[in-house]
Design a protein around this motif. Structure first.
Motif, PDB file in Angstrom:
ATOM      1  N   ASP A 199       0.824  -1.202   0.000  1.00 24.53           N
ATOM      2  CA  ASP A 199       0.000   0.000   0.000  1.00 24.53           C
ATOM      3  C   ASP A 199       0.862   1.258   0.000  1.00 24.53           C
ATOM      4  OD1 ASP A 199      -2.530  -1.182  -0.104  1.00 24.53           O
ATOM      5  OD2 ASP A 199      -2.550  -1.550   2.051  1.00 24.53           O
ATOM      6  N   LYS A 200       1.921   1.263   0.808  1.00 27.63           N
ATOM      7  CA  LYS A 200       2.819   2.420   0.800  1.00 27.63           C
ATOM      8  C   LYS A 200       3.428   2.608  -0.578  1.00 27.63           C
ATOM      9  CE  LYS A 200       5.263   1.320   4.487  1.00 27.63           C
ATOM     10  NZ  LYS A 200       6.282   1.383   5.567  1.00 27.63           N
ATOM     11  N   GLY A 201       3.863   1.514  -1.164  1.00 25.20           N
ATOM     12  CA  GLY A 201       4.517   1.596  -2.454  1.00 25.20           C
ATOM     13  C   GLY A 201       3.631   2.178  -3.530  1.00 25.20           C
ATOM     14  N   ARG A 202       2.382   1.745  -3.572  1.00 24.59           N
ATOM     15  CA  ARG A 202       1.524   2.259  -4.639  1.00 24.59           C
ATOM     16  C   ARG A 202       1.090   3.699  -4.389  1.00 24.59           C
ATOM     17  NH1 ARG A 202      -4.284  -0.701  -4.483  1.00 24.59           N
ATOM     18  NH2 ARG A 202      -4.577  -0.938  -2.246  1.00 24.59           N
ATOM     19  N   LEU A 203       0.956   4.097  -3.116  1.00 23.68           N
ATOM     20  CA  LEU A 203       0.677   5.506  -2.852  1.00 23.68           C
ATOM     21  C   LEU A 203       1.865   6.372  -3.272  1.00 23.68           C
ATOM     22  CD1 LEU A 203      -1.845   4.441  -1.392  1.00 23.68           C
ATOM     23  CD2 LEU A 203      -1.374   6.078   0.448  1.00 23.68           C
ATOM     24  N   SER A 225       2.681 -11.396  -4.857  1.00 22.71           N
ATOM     25  CA  SER A 225       1.479 -10.751  -5.377  1.00 22.71           C
ATOM     26  C   SER A 225       1.726 -10.200  -6.781  1.00 22.71           C
ATOM     27  CB  SER A 225       1.064  -9.611  -4.439  1.00 22.71           C
ATOM     28  OG  SER A 225       0.211  -8.704  -5.079  1.00 22.71           O
ATOM     29  N   ALA A 226       0.828 -10.539  -7.696  1.00 24.16           N
ATOM     30  CA  ALA A 226       0.936  -9.998  -9.051  1.00 24.16           C
ATOM     31  C   ALA A 226       0.819  -8.478  -9.036  1.00 24.16           C
ATOM     32  CB  ALA A 226      -0.141 -10.595  -9.946  1.00 24.16           C
ATOM     33  N   GLU A 227      -0.033  -7.949  -8.175  1.00 24.41           N
ATOM     34  CA  GLU A 227      -0.233  -6.506  -8.104  1.00 24.41           C
ATOM     35  C   GLU A 227       1.040  -5.798  -7.653  1.00 24.41           C
ATOM     36  OE1 GLU A 227      -2.310  -8.747  -6.921  1.00 24.41           O
ATOM     37  OE2 GLU A 227      -3.990  -8.475  -8.311  1.00 24.41           O
ATOM     38  N   LEU A 230       3.449  -5.770 -10.534  1.00 23.30           N
ATOM     39  CA  LEU A 230       3.062  -4.779 -11.538  1.00 23.30           C
ATOM     40  C   LEU A 230       3.493  -3.379 -11.130  1.00 23.30           C
ATOM     41  CD1 LEU A 230      -0.498  -6.099 -12.414  1.00 23.30           C
ATOM     42  CD2 LEU A 230       1.400  -5.873 -14.012  1.00 23.30           C
ATOM     43  N   PHE A 231       3.230  -3.012  -9.890  1.00 24.27           N
ATOM     44  CA  PHE A 231       3.622  -1.674  -9.441  1.00 24.27           C
ATOM     45  C   PHE A 231       5.141  -1.525  -9.393  1.00 24.27           C
ATOM     46  CE2 PHE A 231      -0.780  -0.953  -8.120  1.00 24.27           C
ATOM     47  CZ  PHE A 231      -0.918   0.390  -8.403  1.00 24.27           C
ATOM     48  N   LEU A 232       5.829  -2.575  -8.982  1.00 32.70           N
ATOM     49  CA  LEU A 232       7.290  -2.512  -8.943  1.00 32.70           C
ATOM     50  C   LEU A 232       7.848  -2.334 -10.350  1.00 32.70           C
ATOM     51  CD1 LEU A 232       9.957  -2.720  -7.410  1.00 32.70           C
ATOM     52  CD2 LEU A 232       9.815  -5.220  -7.662  1.00 32.70           C
ATOM     53  N   GLY A 233       7.357  -3.140 -11.290  1.00 36.69           N
ATOM     54  CA  GLY A 233       7.832  -3.018 -12.665  1.00 36.69           C
ATOM     55  C   GLY A 233       7.544  -1.653 -13.249  1.00 36.69           C
ATOM     56  N   ARG A 234       6.342  -1.146 -13.033  1.00 35.05           N
ATOM     57  CA  ARG A 234       6.001   0.181 -13.552  1.00 35.05           C
ATOM     58  C   ARG A 234       6.876   1.263 -12.928  1.00 35.05           C
ATOM     59  NH1 ARG A 234       0.004  -1.205 -12.379  1.00 35.05           N
ATOM     60  NH2 ARG A 234      -0.718  -2.208 -14.289  1.00 35.05           N
ATOM     61  N   GLN A 261      -2.536  -9.976 -16.549  1.00 30.91           N
ATOM     62  CA  GLN A 261      -2.196  -8.581 -16.317  1.00 30.91           C
ATOM     63  C   GLN A 261      -0.687  -8.358 -16.360  1.00 30.91           C
ATOM     64  OE1 GLN A 261      -3.243 -10.827 -14.105  1.00 30.91           O
ATOM     65  NE2 GLN A 261      -3.321 -10.027 -12.018  1.00 30.91           N
ATOM     66  N   VAL A 262       0.087  -9.341 -15.869  1.00 33.71           N
ATOM     67  CA  VAL A 262       1.543  -9.203 -15.927  1.00 33.71           C
ATOM     68  C   VAL A 262       2.035  -9.410 -17.358  1.00 33.71           C
ATOM     69  CG1 VAL A 262       3.751 -10.041 -15.026  1.00 33.71           C
ATOM     70  CG2 VAL A 262       1.769  -9.908 -13.511  1.00 33.71           C
ATOM     71  N   GLN A 263       1.450 -10.351 -18.081  1.00 33.95           N
ATOM     72  CA  GLN A 263       1.801 -10.532 -19.488  1.00 33.95           C
ATOM     73  C   GLN A 263       1.538  -9.240 -20.268  1.00 33.95           C
ATOM     74  OE1 GLN A 263       3.364 -13.016 -20.741  1.00 33.95           O
ATOM     75  NE2 GLN A 263       2.729 -14.976 -19.848  1.00 33.95           N
ATOM     76  N   ASN A 264       0.429  -8.603 -19.980  1.00 36.43           N
ATOM     77  CA  ASN A 264       0.095  -7.357 -20.667  1.00 36.43           C
ATOM     78  C   ASN A 264       1.127  -6.273 -20.377  1.00 36.43           C
ATOM     79  OD1 ASN A 264      -1.842  -5.576 -22.166  1.00 36.43           O
ATOM     80  ND2 ASN A 264      -1.905  -4.543 -20.197  1.00 36.43           N
ATOM     81  N   GLN A 265       1.509  -6.126 -19.107  1.00 34.32           N
ATOM     82  CA  GLN A 265       2.465  -5.082 -18.767  1.00 34.32           C
ATOM     83  C   GLN A 265       3.854  -5.385 -19.328  1.00 34.32           C
ATOM     84  OE1 GLN A 265       1.355  -2.287 -17.349  1.00 34.32           O
ATOM     85  NE2 GLN A 265       3.374  -1.388 -17.718  1.00 34.32           N
ATOM     86  N   LEU A 266       4.206  -6.669 -19.376  1.00 36.58           N
ATOM     87  CA  LEU A 266       5.463  -7.052 -20.016  1.00 36.58           C
ATOM     88  C   LEU A 266       5.435  -6.638 -21.484  1.00 36.58           C
ATOM     89  CD1 LEU A 266       8.195  -8.501 -20.172  1.00 36.58           C
ATOM     90  CD2 LEU A 266       6.945 -10.659 -20.497  1.00 36.58           C
TER      91      LEU A 266
END
Length: 342
Positions: A199-203, A225-227, A230-234, A261-266
């Motif tokens: 939560d801290k990371g995405r905020l 967590s996939a979520e 995703l946030f780390l990669g972005r 969702q991870v395939q899409n972001q990749l």
């Protein structure tokens, strides 16, 4: 906002639900696979065979929404509500959430607001109705009223960071990013010690504090967590390190390949690296997961990959099919006109 409302409740219960509702069940199953025309046939048959009218017209409304026939959707949903003569329960609130979206998508924003008003009159602690109504108020240039709704939603559940970020994105999309930043910063100032690293990371990510976002999300990465991935990669993408971002996604997919969702972001990451073949492979792997939640995004991005590979005829064929499924995508319509000239 519309997507949030559509995700409220999806079930098969209601007033008078006792006998077997076979055609309704088949219609809802067709909706799950995005086969809206078949769903409508099932619901018509359900009416003929005397199945539950409230559920039949609810299903019709959802199917019409899937076909972007929003005025017909609203009429069906209104009819659905007319069939319940008992206590107003979760099903009726669910129908009203769909009805608000149908009104909004057909251009009747005031009617959509009226629906949320009615929901809140009966359930004054309905957090979702507050933040959805707030989003509509922003579109009506009624910032003070929207702000009051957002504050009430947060007050009802201050630790719901999904809600908080939905509010932030609504503010940002309507030109009030600084107000959204204040909401996020206040949450960090007040509750950072009790927040999860995710939560801290995405905020921090939405605050564009990418160094702190990376530090928190690297810790959250261990949760699997996939979520979080995703946030780390972005975050690494925003820091300009596309190679490392790509490795973050790829390493996750080595253990969890069925993650659309991870395939899409990749794929998006590889597009930014001008690796269009690699991007196409990622989008196609995501489509193979057959997850309807991400199907539209993946199909659109697959077309973009073919276009960047100069395979315009293939892209045009895929775009024609895409528009048959998602006819209200105005951007896709414009792109299709371009592709037909190549």
């Amino acid at each position: 906002m519309a997507a949030a409302a559509l995700g409220i409740v999806f079930f098969l219960t209601g007033c008078g639900m006792g006998k077997k509702e076979t055609n309704i069940a088949e219609g809802m199953a067709a909706i799950e696979t995005l086969d809206y025309e078949t769903a409508l046939v099932c619901f018509e048959k359900a009416l003929v065979e005397g199945e539950d009218g409230e559920l039949v017209y609810r299903g019709q409304g959802i199917a019409y929404m899937g076909l972007s026939r929003y005025e017909e959707a609203a009429q069906a949903l209104e009819k659905s509500l007319s069939y319940c003569y008992g206590t107003i329960g979760d099903l009726e609130f669910d129908i009203n959430y769909y009805l608000a979206v149908a009104y909004y998508k057909s251009g009747n924003i005031d009617k959509a607001v009226d629906v949320y008003d009615a929901i809140l009159a009966l359930r004054p602690d309905e957090k979702t109705a507050y933040y959805l109504r707030g989003g509509l108020k922003l579109e009506k240039d009624e910032y003070d009223q929207a702000d009051a709704d957002f504050k009430k939603a947060i007050e009802l559940d201050p630790k719901d960071y999904n809600c908080l970020l939905t509010i932030y994105r609504s503010l940002e999309n309507n030109g009030y990013r600084e107000a959204g930043v204040e909401y996020l910063q206040a949450a960090l100032d007040e509750r950072a010690d009790s927040m999860s690293d995710y939560d801290k990371g995405r905020l921090y990510y939405y605050l564009k504090d990418y160094d702190n976002a990376r530090n928190s999300l690297e810790k959250a990465r261990d949760t699997g967590s996939a979520e979080a991935v995703l946030f780390l990669g972005r975050t690494y993408e925003c820091l300009g390190d596309f190679n490392y971002a790509s490795s973050v996604y790829s390493n996750y997919l080595d253990g969890s390949p069925d993650s659309p969702q991870v395939q899409n972001q990749l794929g998006i990451c590889r597009m930014q690296m001008n690796d269009y073949e690699g991007a196409l492979a990622a989008f196609e792997a995501g489509l193979a997961c057959e997850d309807k939640t991400y199907m539209q995004t993946l199909k659109y991005n697959e077309i973009a990959a073919y276009e960047n590979l100069a395979q315009f005829q293939k892209a045009a064929v895929l775009m024609e099919n895409y528009l048959s499924l998602y006819p209200d995508d105005e951007k896709a319509k414009r792109e299709y006109e371009f592709l037909k000239t190549r």
